[in-house]
Design an enzyme around this catalytic site. Sequence first.
Site, PDB file in Angstrom:
ATOM      1  N   CYS A   1     -15.812 104.482 101.075  1.00 24.79           N
ATOM      2  CA  CYS A   1     -15.419 103.699 101.552  1.00 24.79           C
ATOM      3  C   CYS A   1     -15.305 102.913 102.487  1.00 24.79           C
ATOM      4  CB  CYS A   1     -14.424 103.763 100.892  1.00 24.79           C
ATOM      5  SG  CYS A   1     -13.969 104.003  98.487  1.00 24.79           S
TER       6      CYS A   1
ATOM      7  N   ASP B   1     -17.325 129.133  84.176  1.00 23.09           N
ATOM      8  CA  ASP B   1     -17.069 129.164  83.106  1.00 23.09           C
ATOM      9  C   ASP B   1     -17.438 130.493  82.218  1.00 23.09           C
ATOM     10  OD1 ASP B   1     -19.012 127.927  82.165  1.00 23.09           O
ATOM     11  OD2 ASP B   1     -17.678 126.144  81.450  1.00 23.09           O
TER      12      ASP B   1
ATOM     13  N   CYS C   1     -12.747 107.660 102.522  1.00 23.40           N
ATOM     14  CA  CYS C   1     -14.307 108.770 101.724  1.00 23.40           C
ATOM     15  C   CYS C   1     -15.875 107.885 102.451  1.00 23.40           C
ATOM     16  CB  CYS C   1     -14.888 108.396 100.106  1.00 23.40           C
ATOM     17  SG  CYS C   1     -15.147 107.063 100.248  1.00 23.40           S
TER      18      CYS C   1
ATOM     19  N   ASP D   1     -10.227 120.885  86.941  1.00 22.47           N
ATOM     20  CA  ASP D   1     -11.760 120.598  86.981  1.00 22.47           C
ATOM     21  C   ASP D   1     -11.689 119.011  85.420  1.00 22.47           C
ATOM     22  OD1 ASP D   1     -11.650 123.086  84.398  1.00 22.47           O
ATOM     23  OD2 ASP D   1     -13.782 121.878  84.706  1.00 22.47           O
TER      24      ASP D   1
ATOM     25  N   HIS E   1     -16.705 108.832  96.030  1.00 18.26           N
ATOM     26  CA  HIS E   1     -15.581 108.550  95.815  1.00 18.26           C
ATOM     27  C   HIS E   1     -14.659 108.709  94.955  1.00 18.26           C
ATOM     28  CE1 HIS E   1     -12.309 105.792  96.119  1.00 18.26           C
ATOM     29  NE2 HIS E   1     -12.207 105.118  94.351  1.00 18.26           N
TER      30      HIS E   1
ATOM     31  N   CYS F   1      -8.479 104.462 100.824  1.00 21.78           N
ATOM     32  CA  CYS F   1      -9.155 106.104 100.833  1.00 21.78           C
ATOM     33  C   CYS F   1     -10.065 106.317 101.957  1.00 21.78           C
ATOM     34  CB  CYS F   1     -10.487 105.621  99.647  1.00 21.78           C
ATOM     35  SG  CYS F   1     -11.277 107.354  99.091  1.00 21.78           S
TER      36      CYS F   1
HETATM   37 ZN   LIG Z   1     -13.013 106.791  98.728  1.00 23.01          ZN
END
Ligand SMILES: [Zn+2]
Length: 380
Positions: A315, A90, A312, A271, A341, A310
């Site tokens: 999880c 940026d 991830c 973002d 997560h 999820c």
């Molecule tokens: Zn997760």
Amino acid sequence: MFDFTLDAAEGSARAGRFTTPHGEIPTPSFMPVGTLGTVKALSMEEVEALGARMVLANTYHLYLRPGHELVRSLGGVHEFSRWRGPMLTDSGGYQVFSLAGTRRIHDDGVEFKSHIDGSAHSFTPEFVMEIQRALGADVVMAFDECPPGGCDRATAERACARTLAWLERCAKRFGELGCEEPGPSQALFPVLQGNVFDDLRDEHARRVRELGEWAGFGIGGLSVGEAKPDMWRTLEVLDDALPTDRPRYLMGVGYPDDLLEAIARGCDLFDCVAPTRNARHGTAWTSEEGQVNLKAARFRDDTGPLDAACDCATCGRYDRAYLRHLVVAGEWLAMRLLSIHNLRFLVRLGEEARSRIGEGSFDGWRRDWLQRYRKEGSRQ
Ligand SMILES: [Zn+2]
């Protein structure tokens, strides 16, 4: 080196592919924020593993520490941070304008004091291009004036005029730097301003388009405190004003529900620091219960995953009772696991939106998703 291909569209929502020198980004796509060349608390391997394709770095922060010339001498921000995919820096404008009381704006640029040691500095459009050239990200952002949300029309008009004048100076210096020295192939995105005044937005977008053939557009001046309906209407104005064959980056957004609303209105890249900042406060997003805070007593003996839907790493391995324990005890691991997560949650939302747009089921899916997320989320 830079290209944007539209694969599918449903209403204003788009599924595309943005090609950069460091790889392709399937859109819509959420970009994790790596302010200081690091996505807070995570290694670049972890950021890669959660599916992020493009990462941000911050001009203001890297200029102050460790310094853009040092980063250049170490091979640029990719080599320095070991992020192998596309990167965007940026312009630092948002940060210096946020330094209320310690900065002075004039037509040539902004004078400000470092938040680290109070030392005096000055950013001009040309200098901001030089810093971003030294950092060497794939996409660099023009230096713009971002007035606060809720500002009056005269303030928004002045900011538009200044942003346009600065864009011309940015583009000139950007072109010179690209010719003068060997270096990375970069694309300059202008930043669109105009607050929530429809005619200002429309006119500003038109005048920005007259200034050049841009590889993409940054949508600035939103998510700065305006009412949500004003933000959605502004995105609809810009959807009409912008070409369909260039990516649109909605700066500073967002939360999961905001992401889906913006995708529906034609935005491609996003973002926000919320995923990692919320993680540091013990807050996580779930598809069935909206936003939850792990400090809540009801998670004390909850042996379920944070979000059953999820995929991830957090999880897949840990339960809510353990995560709550880490949060309450202030353990570093809590920030890491919740950051993984929350970032995966947004990255996956972009991935699913993309596949839904591809099969023409985005709008119905979005409505169901938002209804479930908001109903449960409001319970917290
Ligand atoms: Zn997760």
